[in-house]
Scaffold this motif. Structure first.
Motif, short mmCIF file in Angstrom:
data_model
loop_
_atom_site.label_atom_id
_atom_site.label_comp_id
_atom_site.label_asym_id
_atom_site.label_seq_id
_atom_site.Cartn_x
_atom_site.Cartn_y
_atom_site.Cartn_z
N LYS A 146 4.84 -5.57 8.10
CA LYS A 146 5.35 -4.32 7.53
C LYS A 146 4.40 -3.17 7.84
CE LYS A 146 7.42 -6.41 3.38
NZ LYS A 146 7.34 -6.42 1.90
N LYS A 147 4.94 -1.98 7.96
CA LYS A 147 4.11 -0.79 8.04
C LYS A 147 3.32 -0.67 6.73
CE LYS A 147 4.21 4.24 8.48
NZ LYS A 147 5.06 5.46 8.60
N GLY A 148 2.00 -0.55 6.85
CA GLY A 148 1.17 -0.46 5.65
C GLY A 148 0.92 -1.79 4.97
N GLY A 149 1.33 -2.89 5.62
CA GLY A 149 1.16 -4.19 5.00
C GLY A 149 -0.24 -4.75 5.16
N GLU A 167 2.53 1.78 -26.74
CA GLU A 167 1.91 0.56 -26.23
C GLU A 167 1.79 0.51 -24.71
OE1 GLU A 167 3.19 -2.72 -29.64
OE2 GLU A 167 4.39 -2.53 -27.82
N ILE A 168 2.68 1.21 -24.01
CA ILE A 168 2.79 1.05 -22.56
C ILE A 168 2.33 2.31 -21.83
CG2 ILE A 168 4.41 0.69 -20.65
CD1 ILE A 168 6.06 -1.08 -22.53
N THR A 169 1.47 2.12 -20.84
CA THR A 169 0.97 3.21 -20.00
C THR A 169 1.24 2.88 -18.55
OG1 THR A 169 -0.76 3.90 -21.55
CG2 THR A 169 -1.11 4.42 -19.23
N SER A 170 1.66 3.89 -17.78
CA SER A 170 1.91 3.72 -16.34
C SER A 170 0.69 4.15 -15.54
CB SER A 170 3.13 4.52 -15.90
OG SER A 170 4.34 3.94 -16.36
N PHE A 171 0.42 3.39 -14.48
CA PHE A 171 -0.67 3.68 -13.56
C PHE A 171 -0.06 3.89 -12.17
CE2 PHE A 171 -2.34 1.35 -17.08
CZ PHE A 171 -3.62 1.84 -17.29
N TYR A 172 -0.34 5.05 -11.57
CA TYR A 172 0.14 5.37 -10.23
C TYR A 172 -0.97 5.06 -9.24
CZ TYR A 172 4.17 7.70 -12.34
OH TYR A 172 5.33 7.98 -13.04
N LEU A 173 -0.73 4.10 -8.35
CA LEU A 173 -1.75 3.53 -7.50
C LEU A 173 -1.51 3.89 -6.04
CD1 LEU A 173 -1.57 0.02 -9.21
CD2 LEU A 173 -3.21 1.83 -9.73
N TYR A 174 -2.48 4.58 -5.45
CA TYR A 174 -2.40 5.03 -4.05
C TYR A 174 -3.49 4.33 -3.23
CZ TYR A 174 0.53 9.01 -5.54
OH TYR A 174 1.54 9.80 -6.05
N PRO A 175 -3.21 3.99 -1.96
CA PRO A 175 -4.22 3.33 -1.13
C PRO A 175 -5.49 4.18 -1.04
CG PRO A 175 -2.08 3.24 -0.05
CD PRO A 175 -1.93 4.16 -1.23
N ALA A 176 -6.64 3.59 -1.36
CA ALA A 176 -7.90 4.33 -1.33
C ALA A 176 -8.28 4.73 0.09
CB ALA A 176 -9.02 3.49 -1.95
N ASP A 177 -7.75 3.99 1.09
CA ASP A 177 -8.08 4.32 2.48
C ASP A 177 -7.18 5.41 3.05
OD1 ASP A 177 -5.63 3.00 2.93
OD2 ASP A 177 -6.61 1.13 3.52
N GLY A 178 -6.24 5.91 2.24
CA GLY A 178 -5.35 6.98 2.70
C GLY A 178 -4.25 6.52 3.62
N GLY A 179 -4.16 5.23 3.87
CA GLY A 179 -3.13 4.70 4.77
C GLY A 179 -1.79 4.57 4.10
N PRO A 180 -0.79 4.13 4.86
CA PRO A 180 0.55 3.96 4.29
C PRO A 180 0.60 2.78 3.32
CG PRO A 180 0.49 3.11 6.53
CD PRO A 180 -0.84 3.78 6.29
N VAL A 181 1.58 2.80 2.47
CA VAL A 181 1.76 1.72 1.50
C VAL A 181 2.99 0.91 1.89
CG1 VAL A 181 3.08 3.18 -0.10
CG2 VAL A 181 1.94 1.15 -0.95
N ALA A 182 2.86 -0.41 1.87
CA ALA A 182 3.93 -1.29 2.32
C ALA A 182 5.15 -1.17 1.42
CB ALA A 182 3.44 -2.73 2.34
N PRO A 213 10.83 1.75 -4.16
CA PRO A 213 9.96 1.96 -2.99
C PRO A 213 9.97 3.43 -2.57
CG PRO A 213 11.36 0.03 -2.68
CD PRO A 213 11.85 0.71 -3.91
N ASN A 214 8.77 3.95 -2.22
CA ASN A 214 8.67 5.37 -1.87
C ASN A 214 7.72 5.65 -0.72
OD1 ASN A 214 5.88 5.69 -3.10
ND2 ASN A 214 7.05 5.07 -4.91
N GLY A 215 7.01 4.61 -0.23
CA GLY A 215 6.12 4.78 0.91
C GLY A 215 4.77 5.40 0.60
N GLU A 216 4.53 5.82 -0.66
CA GLU A 216 3.29 6.51 -1.00
C GLU A 216 2.44 5.77 -2.05
OE1 GLU A 216 3.79 10.57 -2.07
OE2 GLU A 216 5.31 10.95 -0.54
N TYR A 217 3.08 5.19 -3.05
CA TYR A 217 2.32 4.61 -4.15
C TYR A 217 3.10 3.48 -4.80
CZ TYR A 217 5.47 7.37 -7.11
OH TYR A 217 6.59 7.91 -7.71
N TYR A 218 2.39 2.68 -5.60
CA TYR A 218 3.01 1.72 -6.50
C TYR A 218 2.77 2.21 -7.94
CZ TYR A 218 2.66 -1.34 -2.41
OH TYR A 218 2.74 -1.88 -1.15
#
Length: 402
Positions: A146-149, A167-182, A213-218
């Motif tokens: 996959k691209k970004g895999g 009780e629930i909090t969301s965390f937006y996670l982006y690749p630290a290396d700045g690359g694409p996300v699978a 899926p959005n290609g930028e973050y989980y």
């Protein structure tokens, strides 16, 4: 394996039914004594609450029962394979596990563990390890194609931390290396690994991806545990209490076989309890992206204690109001005013059966094991095909429904 060896393995089924958890408990204790480095790989919370021992006992039993035709276990192999790739399990780990499993059989069975029986189980395990490692290599290859895999652990930065409920909090996670996300399939999870000072261990936990899926973050949406927190709640609470925007965590690539059937244009019914709604939100968001070509009915059924712990409440109300083919039904343990789509009590599909029993619908259920079993049994009793019901139990699997 010879036919004689297969029969020897099958002959252990009664023992496994009665003493399987005793065997797997002995196995894990033995393995962690001799190979303590594996404590960094396994969820020690599931060791303490005995879920992992029970799940392994059930898996070993199923394998023994189907030793003559292990192909029937491929759905289970696939599910376990996804979990293993999310934990970066490799062939060398199978060698360690096999050594301790055979030794545990000898030690637990004592004089009943003949050399012929141990040889048979050694061959059986080698066969199983070959099946599992072959399937997992396929999954690893699919990830890297996959691209970004990637495989193994990759650093991700927490760019946003948003409170969704008490009780629930969301965390937006982006690749630290700045690359694409699978890319991933809605419904899948990622493993997140943190160091726990309390245990002096790295510990992995699986969290469903709660966005399309959005290609930028989980995005993961994590419930904070209260009261006396055991190891299985320590990672979640550390995320809430110590991981801030700008922090870096380690993730494995998306995995999991509980996924949205995107090829189906049938009505969808999503049924969740508490934080079990997280993988279903990813599925719902994906369906809304394709609503120009598919406006099949979508029913959203959710239950939680009350309004304060109802994550994504406003967002789901907006979706319900903006999309004619989407409707939601919410159950609270306590509610001041039952009106419209709000009901008091636990989720009860019988109260809304005219809304949720739809011809040809696909059903997706996520929540605790008793929650899943209750609604699965209701649907089957009301004529829904088992193949149309999909479910995921958080943690090691204990349900045998399909």
């Amino acid at each position: 394996m010879t036919n004689e060896q297969k029969q020897l393995v099958k002959a252990t089924v009664p023992v496994l039914k009665e003493h399987g958890v005793l065997l797997t408990t002995h196995f894990y204790n033995r393995m962690f004594i001799h190979n303590p480095e594996l404590k960094h790989v396994f969820n020690m919370g599931n060791q303490q609450n005995k879920k992992q021992q029970t799940a392994l006992a059930m898996a070993v039993l199923a394998y023994a029962e189907h030793i003559e035709n292990p192909a029937v276990l491929m759905p289970v192999v696939d599910s376990i394979g996804h979990k293993h790739t999310s934990l970066d399990i490799r062939p060398e780990h199978y060698a360690i596990v096999g050594r301790h499993l055979i030794a545990s059989i000898a030690e637990v069975l004592g004089d009943a563990a003949s050399s012929e029986l141990l040889d048979a189980w050694t061959k059986a395990y080698e066969q199983l390890a070959s099946i599992m490692t072959g399937h997992e290599q396929t999954l690893y290859s699919q990830q890297t194609e996959k691209k970004g895999g990637w495989t193994g652990w990759r650093p991700f930065a927490v760019k946003q931390k948003i409170k969704e409920s008490e009780e629930i909090t969301s965390f937006y996670l982006y690749p630290a290396d700045g690359g694409p996300v699978a890319d991933f399939q809605p419904g899948q999870y990622i493993s997140l690994r943190l160091f726990l000072p309390q245990l002096n261990l790295l510990q992995p936990r699986q969290y469903s991806i709660s966005c399309a899926p959005n290609g930028e973050y989980y995005r993961i949406s994590v419930k904070k545990e209260t009261g006396s927190v055991q190891p299985d709640g320590m990672i979640s609470n550390r995320l809430h209490n110590h991981v801030e925007e700008g922090s870096v965590v380690e993730l494995s690539a998306p995995a999991g076989s509980f996924v949205l059937n995107q090829a189906s244009e049938s009505p969808k019914v999503f049924i969740s309890g508490g934080v079990g709604q997280t993988p279903l939100i990813a599925m719902l968001e994906k369906l809304l992206q394709s609503e120009e070509t598919n406006k099949a009915q979508i029913k959203w059924v959710h239950g939680c204690r009350n309004e304060t712990v109802h994550a994504f409440k406003q967002r789901l109300a907006e979706i319900d109001g903006d999309h004619e083919h989407v409707s939601q039904h919410v159950f609270y343990d306590s509610v001041a005013d039952q009106a419209g789509n709000l009901y008091q009590g636990w989720v009860d599909l019988a109260r809304i059966q005219e809304e949720v029993l739809l011809d040809g619908a696909d059903y997706y259920i996520c929540g605790p094991a008793p929650f899943i079993a209750k609604h699965y049994e209701f649907l089957v009793a009301n004529g829904v095909e088992r193949s149309s019901i999909h479910f995921e139990e958080f943690g090691p699997s204990s349900l045998q429904l399909n």
